[in-house]
Design a protein around this motif. Structure first.
Motif, PDB file in Angstrom:
ATOM      1  N   GLN A 125       4.254  -2.746  27.793  1.00  9.70           N
ATOM      2  CA  GLN A 125       5.014  -2.505  28.818  1.00  9.70           C
ATOM      3  C   GLN A 125       5.553  -1.422  29.471  1.00  9.70           C
ATOM      4  O   GLN A 125       7.226  -1.314  28.195  1.00  9.70           O
ATOM      5  CB  GLN A 125       5.120  -3.037  30.269  1.00  9.70           C
ATOM      6  CG  GLN A 125       4.179  -4.165  30.061  1.00  9.70           C
ATOM      7  CD  GLN A 125       3.080  -3.557  31.387  1.00  9.70           C
ATOM      8  OE1 GLN A 125       3.631  -2.389  31.915  1.00  9.70           O
ATOM      9  NE2 GLN A 125       1.815  -3.748  31.563  1.00  9.70           N
ATOM     10  N   ALA A 126       6.438  -0.409  30.678  1.00  6.49           N
ATOM     11  CA  ALA A 126       7.241   0.534  30.506  1.00  6.49           C
ATOM     12  C   ALA A 126       8.453   0.190  29.968  1.00  6.49           C
ATOM     13  O   ALA A 126       8.975  -1.347  30.222  1.00  6.49           O
ATOM     14  CB  ALA A 126       7.052   0.586  31.710  1.00  6.49           C
ATOM     15  N   GLN A 127       9.525   1.186  29.699  1.00  4.26           N
ATOM     16  CA  GLN A 127      10.498   1.296  29.517  1.00  4.26           C
ATOM     17  C   GLN A 127      11.354   1.362  30.123  1.00  4.26           C
ATOM     18  O   GLN A 127      11.008   2.827  30.526  1.00  4.26           O
ATOM     19  CB  GLN A 127      10.789   1.566  27.828  1.00  4.26           C
ATOM     20  CG  GLN A 127      10.408   0.754  26.567  1.00  4.26           C
ATOM     21  CD  GLN A 127      10.902   2.273  25.512  1.00  4.26           C
ATOM     22  OE1 GLN A 127      11.044   3.390  25.699  1.00  4.26           O
ATOM     23  NE2 GLN A 127      11.575   1.234  24.259  1.00  4.26           N
ATOM     24  N   PRO A 128      12.463   0.714  31.010  1.00  2.91           N
ATOM     25  CA  PRO A 128      12.847   0.813  31.498  1.00  2.91           C
ATOM     26  C   PRO A 128      14.180   1.798  31.101  1.00  2.91           C
ATOM     27  O   PRO A 128      14.839   2.313  31.960  1.00  2.91           O
ATOM     28  CB  PRO A 128      13.939   0.019  32.792  1.00  2.91           C
ATOM     29  CG  PRO A 128      13.504  -1.302  32.007  1.00  2.91           C
ATOM     30  CD  PRO A 128      12.828  -0.953  30.498  1.00  2.91           C
ATOM     31  N   SER A 181      16.805   4.605  30.059  1.00  2.00           N
ATOM     32  CA  SER A 181      16.498   6.336  30.540  1.00  2.00           C
ATOM     33  C   SER A 181      16.310   6.729  29.353  1.00  2.00           C
ATOM     34  O   SER A 181      17.502   6.382  28.333  1.00  2.00           O
ATOM     35  CB  SER A 181      17.743   6.270  31.079  1.00  2.00           C
ATOM     36  OG  SER A 181      18.724   7.514  30.627  1.00  2.00           O
ATOM     37  N   THR A 182      16.117   8.114  29.539  1.00  2.00           N
ATOM     38  CA  THR A 182      16.075   9.000  28.542  1.00  2.00           C
ATOM     39  C   THR A 182      16.610  10.228  28.334  1.00  2.00           C
ATOM     40  O   THR A 182      16.574  10.236  29.184  1.00  2.00           O
ATOM     41  CB  THR A 182      13.825   8.795  27.928  1.00  2.00           C
ATOM     42  OG1 THR A 182      13.411   7.955  29.105  1.00  2.00           O
ATOM     43  CG2 THR A 182      13.312   9.316  26.715  1.00  2.00           C
ATOM     44  N   HIS A 183      17.058   9.996  26.910  1.00  2.00           N
ATOM     45  CA  HIS A 183      17.640  11.709  26.758  1.00  2.00           C
ATOM     46  C   HIS A 183      16.713  13.169  25.852  1.00  2.00           C
ATOM     47  O   HIS A 183      16.162  12.326  24.997  1.00  2.00           O
ATOM     48  CB  HIS A 183      18.882  11.277  26.092  1.00  2.00           C
ATOM     49  CG  HIS A 183      19.999  11.745  26.516  1.00  2.00           C
ATOM     50  ND1 HIS A 183      20.360  11.930  27.709  1.00  2.00           N
ATOM     51  CD2 HIS A 183      20.699  13.585  25.498  1.00  2.00           C
ATOM     52  CE1 HIS A 183      21.956  13.278  27.395  1.00  2.00           C
ATOM     53  NE2 HIS A 183      21.414  13.621  26.845  1.00  2.00           N
ATOM     54  N   ILE A 184      16.722  13.674  27.139  1.00  2.00           N
ATOM     55  CA  ILE A 184      15.405  14.953  26.413  1.00  2.00           C
ATOM     56  C   ILE A 184      17.451  16.216  25.806  1.00  2.00           C
ATOM     57  O   ILE A 184      17.873  16.614  26.463  1.00  2.00           O
ATOM     58  CB  ILE A 184      15.281  15.827  26.886  1.00  2.00           C
ATOM     59  CG1 ILE A 184      14.084  14.789  28.300  1.00  2.00           C
ATOM     60  CG2 ILE A 184      14.317  17.144  26.729  1.00  2.00           C
ATOM     61  CD1 ILE A 184      13.355  15.291  29.071  1.00  2.00           C
ATOM     62  N   ALA A 185      16.734  15.835  24.475  1.00  2.00           N
ATOM     63  CA  ALA A 185      17.580  17.504  23.823  1.00  2.00           C
ATOM     64  C   ALA A 185      16.613  18.338  23.455  1.00  2.00           C
ATOM     65  O   ALA A 185      15.938  17.990  22.453  1.00  2.00           O
ATOM     66  CB  ALA A 185      18.623  16.980  22.495  1.00  2.00           C
ATOM     67  N   PRO A 186      16.893  19.180  23.681  1.00  2.00           N
ATOM     68  CA  PRO A 186      15.582  20.413  22.800  1.00  2.00           C
ATOM     69  C   PRO A 186      15.618  20.302  21.519  1.00  2.00           C
ATOM     70  O   PRO A 186      16.274  20.258  20.430  1.00  2.00           O
ATOM     71  CB  PRO A 186      16.274  21.529  23.380  1.00  2.00           C
ATOM     72  CG  PRO A 186      17.319  21.252  24.356  1.00  2.00           C
ATOM     73  CD  PRO A 186      17.758  20.248  23.964  1.00  2.00           C
ATOM     74  N   GLN A 187      15.002  20.307  21.297  1.00  2.00           N
ATOM     75  CA  GLN A 187      14.289  19.857  19.093  1.00  2.00           C
ATOM     76  C   GLN A 187      15.308  20.705  18.208  1.00  2.00           C
ATOM     77  O   GLN A 187      15.692  20.542  17.448  1.00  2.00           O
ATOM     78  CB  GLN A 187      13.096  20.065  18.958  1.00  2.00           C
ATOM     79  CG  GLN A 187      12.202  18.544  19.561  1.00  2.00           C
ATOM     80  CD  GLN A 187      11.273  19.007  18.862  1.00  2.00           C
ATOM     81  OE1 GLN A 187      10.171  20.181  19.042  1.00  2.00           O
ATOM     82  NE2 GLN A 187       9.882  18.474  18.903  1.00  2.00           N
ATOM     83  N   ALA A 188      15.651  22.054  19.004  1.00  2.00           N
ATOM     84  CA  ALA A 188      16.277  23.448  18.512  1.00  2.00           C
ATOM     85  C   ALA A 188      17.547  22.098  17.758  1.00  2.00           C
ATOM     86  O   ALA A 188      18.509  22.161  16.527  1.00  2.00           O
ATOM     87  CB  ALA A 188      16.509  24.394  18.530  1.00  2.00           C
ATOM     88  N   ASP A 189      18.228  21.918  18.730  1.00  2.00           N
ATOM     89  CA  ASP A 189      19.781  20.875  18.772  1.00  2.00           C
ATOM     90  C   ASP A 189      19.941  19.770  17.752  1.00  2.00           C
ATOM     91  O   ASP A 189      20.732  20.462  16.558  1.00  2.00           O
ATOM     92  CB  ASP A 189      19.862  19.860  19.886  1.00  2.00           C
ATOM     93  CG  ASP A 189      20.432  21.222  21.431  1.00  2.00           C
ATOM     94  OD1 ASP A 189      20.465  21.938  21.152  1.00  2.00           O
ATOM     95  OD2 ASP A 189      20.795  21.028  22.349  1.00  2.00           O
ATOM     96  N   THR A 208      12.372  27.471  14.843  1.00  2.00           N
ATOM     97  CA  THR A 208      12.769  26.724  16.012  1.00  2.00           C
ATOM     98  C   THR A 208      11.573  26.187  17.196  1.00  2.00           C
ATOM     99  O   THR A 208      12.415  25.933  18.430  1.00  2.00           O
ATOM    100  CB  THR A 208      13.464  27.967  16.926  1.00  2.00           C
ATOM    101  OG1 THR A 208      12.338  29.124  17.417  1.00  2.00           O
ATOM    102  CG2 THR A 208      14.618  28.809  16.663  1.00  2.00           C
TER     103      THR A 208
END
Lengths: 354, 249
Positions: free
Chosen positions: A7-10, A12-20, A348
């Protein structure tokens, strides 16, 4: 198939570009790749400077005459390459530019000769230049319609127009060069302001304007989007057919301006004015950082690319090397440039096969 | 779900013929605010025809589509989009070389005047909108200017969903939104769908995977050879029952 999805995970998700994640080494790689044309340029200038000092104790780049000559060398290929940059970013290529330039040079010469007695020197030049650029736009209309409406691959469609423009230019010129009898035109082609040739000033202004169009307008933004993913662009509501039509007219008119500048510089229109420049302009765009797969490239990158070629051509003559080495050097630079591009994409996260 | 709420989308007796082939026959379904509805069926059952008719790609042969009670008819997908029906395609429709903001605004870029006269792209507005929209979806991005090719598949799908949310889409049609994603990424997309529900959007969720459907949907509408073969609340049905409806057991 996939495992069952919890079931859904409440959370929060952090996006970092993969290059980082990959660390700073890759960032460096990307930065070097983006600036490769400028690095080439710097390396070439330093190289020729050392060569000149060691072999005959003179300076290469600190000599204003050399700078001027390189700039004049770069003008025509750069004007062609400016239009080509737009086309290549959209994922296409325009092979007709060289002969559209020749066509415009011949048309400019004829029209200025015809108009000078009636209009006087400056007005005839203005009129002739305008007519030449507009006439140059016609093959652009055909290219644009072929590519956008009839879905002809740009390589083939513009190759056809390469032949048509070539033939028409030679027919109009009567198979020879057309001398221009207009002192004002010659003065523009060869005069200087504060030691900067007028044609270099005209080209610089034009290039800055085109940089604005590419980087700051919707037209430019849509050009990048179409080059990267034409389907996404269409789904986003961009009128691709209309865009491509305007795009090929724009590139043809850039070649038209190059033709006018050519006939000003030599006081003559020649059908083969742009013949040797077609591949140079593609090379300038590629060295400047654009991908032939579309979606990337900048005007200032292309400026650096055109200067790289001009410095090689002029520099080798300056240090007294046989001119044939130019071809080899430019060829090697193109290949290195594309290799850097491939490596950069692989590392990259950008995908290569699209 | 609140089944008494006025439907966002009401599809009534929709039919679509391709020459002699009837891809969709008298099909009806409703989507209410905050509801995830999953049309399910075998390959060729008419799922794709259905979503293309709703999103304006196909013109229905007969039947009616109502949006908040008003009958609508779309000549192009753009018209459907203008009315708030957005499709998230499985090959997410992004320009890889552009930033999140530029993708959100693709085709409708905001402009501002530089030096008081020169129209230029308003990149700050695009970046700010991207940031706030992605935050709304609980995705927090730190490099706004990075091209979306730098992001993973799930993140890119989030950007596509974010674009729909920013433009205030009321109905989101999601075609296999979890296809070709790793498990953690699938979870993110599922959680995004829950976010959309919480914001009162209607979602039409297409998937081949019954497990996915059971994980996010409120209702399942089964298609078999173009006709509606049954409708069940997820809470009141089982995999077996749905499969039987799909294959006509």
């Amino acid at each position: 198939m996939t495992a069952s999805i919890p079931q859904a995970q409440p959370a929060s998700t952090h996006i970092a570009p993969q290059a980082d994640h990959a660390g700073s080494a890759l960032n460096w790689m990307q930065r070097i790749a983006n600036l490769r044309a400028r690095l080439f340029l710097a390396a070439l200038i330093v190289g020729f400077e050392i060569w000149a000092r060691l072999s005959f104790g003179g300076t290469f780049i600190l000599n204003p005459f050399n700078i001027q000559s390189i700039a004049i060398f770069a003008v025509a290929p750069l004007l062609l390459a400016t239009g080509q940059t737009f086309v290549i970013i959209s994922g296409g290529i325009d092979l007709s530019l060289g002969f559209i330039m020749g066509l415009a040079a011949v048309v400019a010469a004829h029209v200025i000769n015809w108009a000078t007695p009636g209009m006087g020197f400056p007005l005839a030049v203005l009129f002739g230049a305008l007519v030449a650029v507009l006439v140059a736009g016609l093959p652009g209309v055909v290219n644009g319609l072929l590519v956008s409406r009839l879905r002809v691959p740009p390589f083939i469609g513009t190759l056809g127009m390469f032949g048509v423009a070539r033939g028409v230019a030679f027919l109009l010129a009567g198979g020879t060069t057309v001398p221009v009898r207009n002192e004002f035109f010659a003065a523009i082609g060869n005069g200087k302001f504060l030691n900067v040739p007028y044609i270099v000033i005209i080209t610089a202004i034009f290039v800055v304007a085109m940089h604005y169009v590419l980087s700051q307008t919707r037209f430019g933004q849509h050009n990048y989007a179409i080059g990267a993913n034409a389907r996404a662009a269409r789904r986003a509501g961009i009128d691709i057919k209309w865009h491509l039509l305007r795009l090929y007219i724009l590139s043809a008119m850039c070649a038209g301006l190059a033709g006018v500048v050519y006939s000003a510089r030599f006081s003559a229109g020649a059908a083969r004015a742009g013949e040797p420049l077609l591949l140079d302009c593609v090379a300038a765009v590629v060295i400047g950082g654009a991908s032939l797969f579309g979606g990337s490239g900048t005007i200032f990158g292309t400026v650096a690319g055109a200067l790289v070629i001009a410095v090689i051509q002029y520099g080798l003559v300056f240090v007294n090397v046989e001119p044939f080495w130019q071809f080899i050097s430019v060829g090697v630079v193109i290949i290195i440039s594309v290799l850097i591009d491939r490596a950069q994409r692989r590392f990259t996260g950008g995908r290569i096969d699209e | 779900m609140n089944s008494s709420a006025e439907p966002l989308l009401d599809v009534r007796n929709l039919s679509k013929n391709f020459a002699a082939v009837q891809a969709l026959k008298d099909f009806s379904m409703v989507v209410r605010p905050g509801e995830v509805v999953a049309p399910a069926g075998d390959n060729g059952a008419g799922k794709t025809t259905l979503i293309k008719a709703i999103s304006g790609v196909y013109k229905p042969s007969s039947g009616e589509i109502r949006l908040r009670g008003e009958p609508v008819s779309f000549a192009t997908p753009q018209e459907a989009r203008d009315k708030g029906i957005e499709t998230i395609y499985r090959d997410s429709a992004l320009a890889d070389n552009l930033s999140i903001g530029a993708n959100i605004f693709l085709g409708r870029e905001p402009m501002r005047k530089a030096f008081g006269f020169l129209p230029v792209l308003d990149r700050k507005k695009m970046a700010d909108a991207a940031k706030s929209t992605m935050a709304l979806l609980d995705f927090h991005v730190n490099r706004m200017e990075a091209p979306v090719s730098n992001f993973s598949g799930g993140q890119r799908r989030a950007v596509a969903i974010g674009r729909a949310v920013y433009w205030d889409a009321q109905i989101l049609i999601m075609d296999e939104p979890t296809a070709a994603l790793g498990v953690p990424e699938q979870r993110k997309v599922i959680s995004l769908i829950h976010q959309l529900k919480a914001r009162g959007r209607g979602v039409i969720f297409i998937s081949h995977n019954l497990q996915d459907i059971f994980a996010v949907s409120d209702r399942i509408v089964v298609l078999r050879r173009g006709v509606q073969a049954g409708e069940r609340k997820i809470s009141e049905t089982t995999h077996d029952e749905v499969v039987k409806l799909m294959v006509g057991g």
